[in-house]
Design an enzyme around this catalytic site. Structure first.
Site, mmCIF file in Angstrom:
data_model
loop_
_atom_site.group_PDB
_atom_site.id
_atom_site.type_symbol
_atom_site.label_atom_id
_atom_site.label_comp_id
_atom_site.label_asym_id
_atom_site.label_seq_id
_atom_site.Cartn_x
_atom_site.Cartn_y
_atom_site.Cartn_z
ATOM 1 N N HIS A 1 32.623 81.994 55.544
ATOM 2 C CA HIS A 1 31.729 80.882 55.648
ATOM 3 C C HIS A 1 30.405 81.133 55.023
ATOM 4 O O HIS A 1 29.545 80.538 55.368
ATOM 5 C CB HIS A 1 31.560 80.907 56.941
ATOM 6 C CG HIS A 1 32.579 80.019 57.588
ATOM 7 N ND1 HIS A 1 32.925 78.540 57.783
ATOM 8 C CD2 HIS A 1 33.862 80.576 58.231
ATOM 9 C CE1 HIS A 1 34.028 78.458 58.389
ATOM 10 N NE2 HIS A 1 34.626 79.599 58.624
ATOM 11 N N LYS B 1 19.010 71.315 61.270
ATOM 12 C CA LYS B 1 19.812 72.611 61.125
ATOM 13 C C LYS B 1 19.185 73.709 61.635
ATOM 14 O O LYS B 1 18.076 73.517 61.918
ATOM 15 C CB LYS B 1 20.297 72.635 59.561
ATOM 16 C CG LYS B 1 18.785 72.711 58.921
ATOM 17 C CD LYS B 1 19.351 72.651 57.214
ATOM 18 C CE LYS B 1 19.674 71.325 56.643
ATOM 19 N NZ LYS B 1 20.799 71.402 55.961
ATOM 20 N N ARG B 2 20.116 74.663 61.730
ATOM 21 C CA ARG B 2 19.404 75.697 62.131
ATOM 22 C C ARG B 2 18.123 76.063 61.227
ATOM 23 O O ARG B 2 18.152 75.992 60.262
ATOM 24 C CB ARG B 2 20.261 76.963 62.107
ATOM 25 C CG ARG B 2 21.498 77.008 63.218
ATOM 26 C CD ARG B 2 20.642 77.401 64.652
ATOM 27 N NE ARG B 2 20.309 78.571 64.669
ATOM 28 C CZ ARG B 2 20.841 79.458 65.746
ATOM 29 N NH1 ARG B 2 21.905 79.079 66.546
ATOM 30 N NH2 ARG B 2 20.204 80.472 65.772
ATOM 31 N N LYS C 1 17.326 77.807 54.226
ATOM 32 C CA LYS C 1 17.578 76.367 54.296
ATOM 33 C C LYS C 1 16.207 75.679 54.015
ATOM 34 O O LYS C 1 16.188 74.591 53.834
ATOM 35 C CB LYS C 1 17.927 76.028 55.684
ATOM 36 C CG LYS C 1 19.429 76.462 56.128
ATOM 37 C CD LYS C 1 19.829 76.150 57.366
ATOM 38 C CE LYS C 1 20.862 76.835 58.046
ATOM 39 N NZ LYS C 1 22.470 76.155 57.548
ATOM 40 N N THR D 1 27.385 70.986 56.583
ATOM 41 C CA THR D 1 28.220 69.858 57.413
ATOM 42 C C THR D 1 27.684 68.704 57.781
ATOM 43 O O THR D 1 27.987 67.262 57.873
ATOM 44 C CB THR D 1 29.355 70.129 58.349
ATOM 45 O OG1 THR D 1 28.663 71.272 59.349
ATOM 46 C CG2 THR D 1 30.445 71.088 57.829
ATOM 47 N N LYS E 1 27.703 64.275 57.758
ATOM 48 C CA LYS E 1 27.271 63.453 58.745
ATOM 49 C C LYS E 1 26.333 62.114 58.259
ATOM 50 O O LYS E 1 26.442 61.177 58.742
ATOM 51 C CB LYS E 1 26.895 64.114 60.177
ATOM 52 C CG LYS E 1 28.099 64.968 60.445
ATOM 53 C CD LYS E 1 27.493 66.230 61.440
ATOM 54 C CE LYS E 1 28.563 67.164 61.696
ATOM 55 N NZ LYS E 1 27.956 68.295 62.530
HETATM 56 C C1 TH1 Z 1 28.015 78.160 58.378
HETATM 57 C C2 TH1 Z 1 27.429 78.088 56.833
HETATM 58 O O1 TH1 Z 1 26.080 78.737 56.907
HETATM 59 C C3 TH1 Z 1 27.520 76.789 56.552
HETATM 60 O O2 TH1 Z 1 27.113 76.414 55.309
HETATM 61 C C4 TH1 Z 1 29.142 76.228 56.824
HETATM 62 O O3 TH1 Z 1 28.899 74.668 56.608
HETATM 63 C C5 TH1 Z 1 29.481 76.389 58.057
HETATM 64 O O4 TH1 Z 1 29.293 77.709 58.365
HETATM 65 C C6 TH1 Z 1 30.913 75.997 58.405
HETATM 66 O O5 TH1 Z 1 31.806 76.447 57.271
HETATM 67 C C7 TH1 Z 1 27.979 79.510 59.001
HETATM 68 N N1 TH1 Z 1 27.972 79.861 60.427
HETATM 69 C C8 TH1 Z 1 27.875 81.269 60.619
HETATM 70 C C9 TH1 Z 1 27.621 81.665 61.865
HETATM 71 C C10 TH1 Z 1 27.806 83.340 62.047
HETATM 72 C C11 TH1 Z 1 28.194 84.035 60.804
HETATM 73 C C12 TH1 Z 1 28.165 83.494 59.673
HETATM 74 C C13 TH1 Z 1 28.085 81.926 59.790
HETATM 75 S S1 TH1 Z 1 28.164 80.953 58.299
HETATM 76 C C14 TH1 Z 1 27.421 83.736 63.313
#
Ligand code: TH1
Length: 839
Positions: free
Chosen positions: A374, A565-566, A571, A673, A677
């Site tokens: 991810h 978003k976070r 970002k 994501t 939305k």
């Molecule tokens: C997120 C990605 O940043 C985001 O771009 C993506 O859409 C989402 O995953 C789903 O695929 C991620 N969240 C985390 C959380 C942790 C570690 C790595 C990632 S990557 C704790």
């Protein structure tokens, strides 16, 4: 209502009886019964929480017969099951979702109203279960929704954190964190299954012994046992009888262990140890996209993985005599590397506990696991110090070393002349301190590796996992993320949903591509006018929320320009802020300048230890404080930070947006994501060529997307030739004006030090290249403002965005995983004599 006794020889689980019927009268009666018998309250003294709980039990009761029948169907047919292993699940509130998926929304609303209460108020009482950080956890939840809706046998496995993601509040413009006691009033959606508890071992050492046939074997003598107790939550599909389980594990101390300590007279020591065991499932690590090399985190990962594999193996052995064919009944998906230790654990179980030879064990393991990556951020790739690993999991470390030895031997045979390749591929990072590379373990132990958007998968192949791609190109897949239209359109945006259903019927909810049929009506002025009314109505609802929680008055006719978003430097929430200050400076230079009114809305949590992210939140609030009350601005710009962004707040926000900010540095956001939305709810995107933005733009049409900024390749090229942010500052007077305004203390009551770390980081490093993209962003925002003033054009673009998002339904994503990675088929759950349509 007359009551009848259930004849003794009949099954007590029926659909249409007094307990689980779905007529308004029966629902009212059940609601009242639950208040009395489950909550122990009279109506006259019940709180809103009590009424919510009573209603939640009423819905859970109506899921149970389907749920039990689903489990029974899987047992009877011994089908292949998808096991989704994830350290995070952001399920969102359950009540509204159950009402929708059971088609009971209208009837329950009536039942609640006839009981003298307000459904919306009760829905608001439910704590939003925050067992995740952001996109990764919410993706897991959307996937479970689609799996159940597509009638795929599936189980989600994770951790039942006692404290989820912290609750965010604002204190003097800074983020403050409050523990999330989500279980305070009890959780009506879960059912504990203590009879299915399992033991998990930690620490100790290994030793060689000889089995009864005189063969040399290895056994693990652990130092400590922890018990995992499963808690099951029903995951109902939309419009199907399928209700799959989400099984979350809670850690408890083992009684046997404590008993000895108690008897040895060390009572307080034993209690302390018990507490230590229970810490394992206490709290979610609040980091997104950054790993923390903490012992407790590794304990959490191994804990839930070991429990889940025990469960999977047990289920398999109910219908099979050995584990050689585990891959025929189980497809285990690793949601990032957080559960990757499962590969070593399954090997240990097969080798040590079932006496299977290495080659067979390895074959089964590889065929059973698949791994989703991810993130590309180099600092986000998990690695564990070999010292810590060997201390907690000595046998697993041996297994990993043996996997690595055999793997590198193969590599050396395939590429005898490339010695540096061995170092790059090794599961162990060498150096003064050695580390286990979890992504490498996941790659060698899986038959499929996937990224989460087309660009992301390409970059994995070219860069992050380049060497693995060279070895096994056939293992690599792209699976572009998706989101569930049930929660993110139907539940979030009921007005738009009714509009769609009035034109198309309800088929779009399970086949989002059907929305494209509305394209034929795009020139109908009446259709467009209704579209605008719906958006305006949703904006008004959000404006009311903002007034209530932030005390800021915003104009629903202004552009709602939103970034939620976070908070993370990659970002680039601060690039959005540079735009706000640019407009502000223009107004200050010429208060009569023509600027179209905008409301800038932000939301998102910062990791508590991430100083720069917290400073960005402070900057947003500081700018808002000045801009919102400056008389020169005349209300044309408003800046609002909405505290505690989570799934429920998202449900209010996405439908109200005009403009969706997706402005990460190209190559850094794996998918995103939230971008999907927003677009599904008729927002236009201003975005970079990053993650799934690229595919959203392709689907919506290039002319319906506001594109700006460097490409991933250009970012890379500029970095390589030496990027000097200071040059941009000196050459661009407007950018200089913005930065100088911040540095001067204008937004910090004259304090020139407050934002210095942020400004210095931009001027002298600018890792995420805000300055390089600044002018393109500002120019693109001007295009946005112009387009918004052409109402017809904007409406058209908004409609096309919303109705062309079929690709981003998680149903599409899950179908691809089923066909190309998991090789599983749907199994409808039959409820005799029961038709959900008719109920
Ligand atoms: C997120 C990605 O940043 C985001 O771009 C993506 O859409 C989402 O995953 C789903 O695929 C991620 N969240 C985390 C959380 C942790 C570690 C790595 C990632 S990557 C704790």
């Amino acid at each position: 209502m007359t009551q009848s006794l259930i004849p003794i020889n009949e099954c007590p689980i029926q659909i249409e009886d007094d307990r689980t019927g779905t007529s308004v009268e029966t629902l009212k009666r059940a609601f009242a019964d639950n208040l009395f018998y489950e909550l122990g309250k009279y109506e006259t003294i019940a709180t809103k929480e009590d009424f919510y709980m009573a209603l939640a039990y009423t819905l859970r009761d109506r899921l149970l017969s389907r749920w039990l029948k689903t489990v029974k169907t899987y047992e009877d047919h011994s089908v292949k099951i998808v096991y989704y292993l994830s350290a995070e699940f952001l399920m969102g509130r359950h009540l509204g979702n159950s009402l929708i998926n059971l088609h009971l929304y209208d009837r329950v609303r009536q039942a609640v109203e006839e009981s003298g209460l307000n459904l919306d108020e009760l829905l608001e009482q439910e704590p939003d279960p925050g067992l995740g950080n952001g996109g990764l956890g919410r993706l897991a939840a959307c996937f479970l929704d689609s799996l159940a809706t597509l009638e795929i046998p599936a189980v989600g496995y994770g951790i039942r954190y006692e404290f989820g993601i912290f609750h965010q509040t604002m204190q003097d413009g800074w983020q403050a964190e409050i523990p999330d006691k989500w279980l305070r009033f009890g959780n009506p959606w879960e059912i504990p299954r203590p009879e299915e508890s399992v033991e998990v071992k930690f620490g100790g050492h290994t030793e060689i012994y000889h089995d009864e046939k005189g063969r040399e074997r290895i056994r693990w003598i652990p130092a400590k046992t922890v018990i995992g107790i499963p808690y099951d939550t029903p995951v109902p599909g939309y419009d199907t009888n399928t209700v799959n389980p989400l099984r979350l594990w809670k850690a408890e101390a083992s009684d046997a262990f404590n008993f000895e300590a108690f008897n040895a007279g060390n009572y307080d020591g034993a209690v302390a140890d018990k507490m230590r065991s229970e810490t394992i499932s206490k709290v979610l690590y609040p980091n997104d996209n950054t790993p923390q090399g903490k012992q407790l985190r590794l304990e959490q990962q191994y804990f839930f993985v070991a429990c889940s594999l025990r469960d999977i193996v047990k289920r398999h052995l109910r219908h099979n005599s050995s584990l050689y064919n585990l891959n025929e009944t189980a497809a285990i998906q690793l949601n990032d590397t957080h559960p990757a230790i499962a590969i070593a654990e399954l090997m240990r179980v097969l080798l040590d506990e079932h006496g299977i030879d290495w080659d067979s064990a390895w074959r089964v393991t590889q065929k059973t696991f698949a791994y989703t990556n991810h993130t590309l951020l180099p600092e986000a790739l998990e690695k564990w110090s070999v010292g810590l690993f060997g201390y907690l999991l000595p046998r697993h470390l041996e297994v990993i070393y043996e996997i690595n030895r055999r793997f590198l031997e193969d590599v050396h045979r395939w590429y005898p002349d490339d010695d540096s390749l061995l170092g790059r591929l090794s599961l162990i990072e060498e150096g003064p301190e050695k580390f286990v590379r979890m992504a490498h373990l996941a790659c060698v132990g899986s038959h499929a590796i996937n990224g989460v958007a087309a660009l992301h998968t390409d970059l994995l192949k070219k860069d992050t996992l380049r060497d693995f791609y060279k070895l096994w190109p056939e293992k690599f897949f792209n699976k572009t993320n998706g989101v569930t239209p049930r929660r993110w359109i139907l539940l979030s945006n009921p007005t738009l949903s009714q509009f769609y259903s009035s034109k198309l019927g309800e088929g779009w909810l399970k086949d989002l591509d059907q929305l494209r049929q509305l394209e034929s009506q795009i020139d109908d002025p009446e259709f467009c006018e209704q579209w605008r009314q719906i958006k305006l109505y949703n904006k008004q609802l959000l404006a009311d929320y903002i007034w209530k929680f932030n005390g800021v008055e915003v104009d629903p006719h202004s552009i709602f320009d939103i970034q939620v978003k976070r908070i993370h430097e990659y970002k680039r929430q601060h690039l959005d802020v540079l735009h706000i200050i640019t407009l502000y400076n223009r107004i200050k230079q010429n208060p009569n300048i023509n600027i179209y009114p905008r409301t800038f809305i932000f939301g998102g949590k910062a990791a508590p230890g991430y100083f720069m992210a917290k400073l960005i939140i402070k900057l947003i609030n500081a700018v808002g404080e000045v801009v919102n009350k400056d008389p020169d601005v005349r209300g044309r710009l408003k800046v609002v930070f909405l505290a505690n962004f989570n799934a429920s707040l998202g449900q209010r926000i996405y439908p109200a947006a005009d403009l969706s900010e997706q402005i990460s540095t190209a190559g850094k956001e794996a998918s995103g994501t939230g971008n999907m939305k927003f677009a599904m709810n008729g927002s236009l995107t201003i975005g970079t060529l990053d993650g799934a933005n690229i595919e959203i733009r392709e689907e919506a049409g290039f002319e319906n997307f506001f594109l700006f900024g460097l490409t991933a390749e250009e970012v890379y090229a500029l970095k390589s030739k030496g990027y000097k942010p200071l040059d941009y500052y000196h050459r661009n007077p407007e950018l200089k004006g913005v930065i100088d305004r911040i540095s001067s203390g204008y937004f910090s009551h004259g304090n020139e030090e407050l934002f210095k770390p942020l400004v210095d980081s931009l001027m002298y490093h600018d890792e995420y290249m805000l300055f390089a993209d600044y002018q393109a962003y500002i120019d693109c925002q001007r295009q946005v403002s112009m387009a918004f003033q052409d109402t017809q054009k904007w409406t058209r673009m908004s409609i096309l965005n919303a109705i062309r998002m079929g690709k981003f339904s998680s149903d599409r994503t899950i179908r691809e995983y089923c066909n190309e990675i998991w090789n599983v088929k749907s199994i409808p759950v039959e409820m005799e004599g029961y038709n959900p349509e008719a109920a």
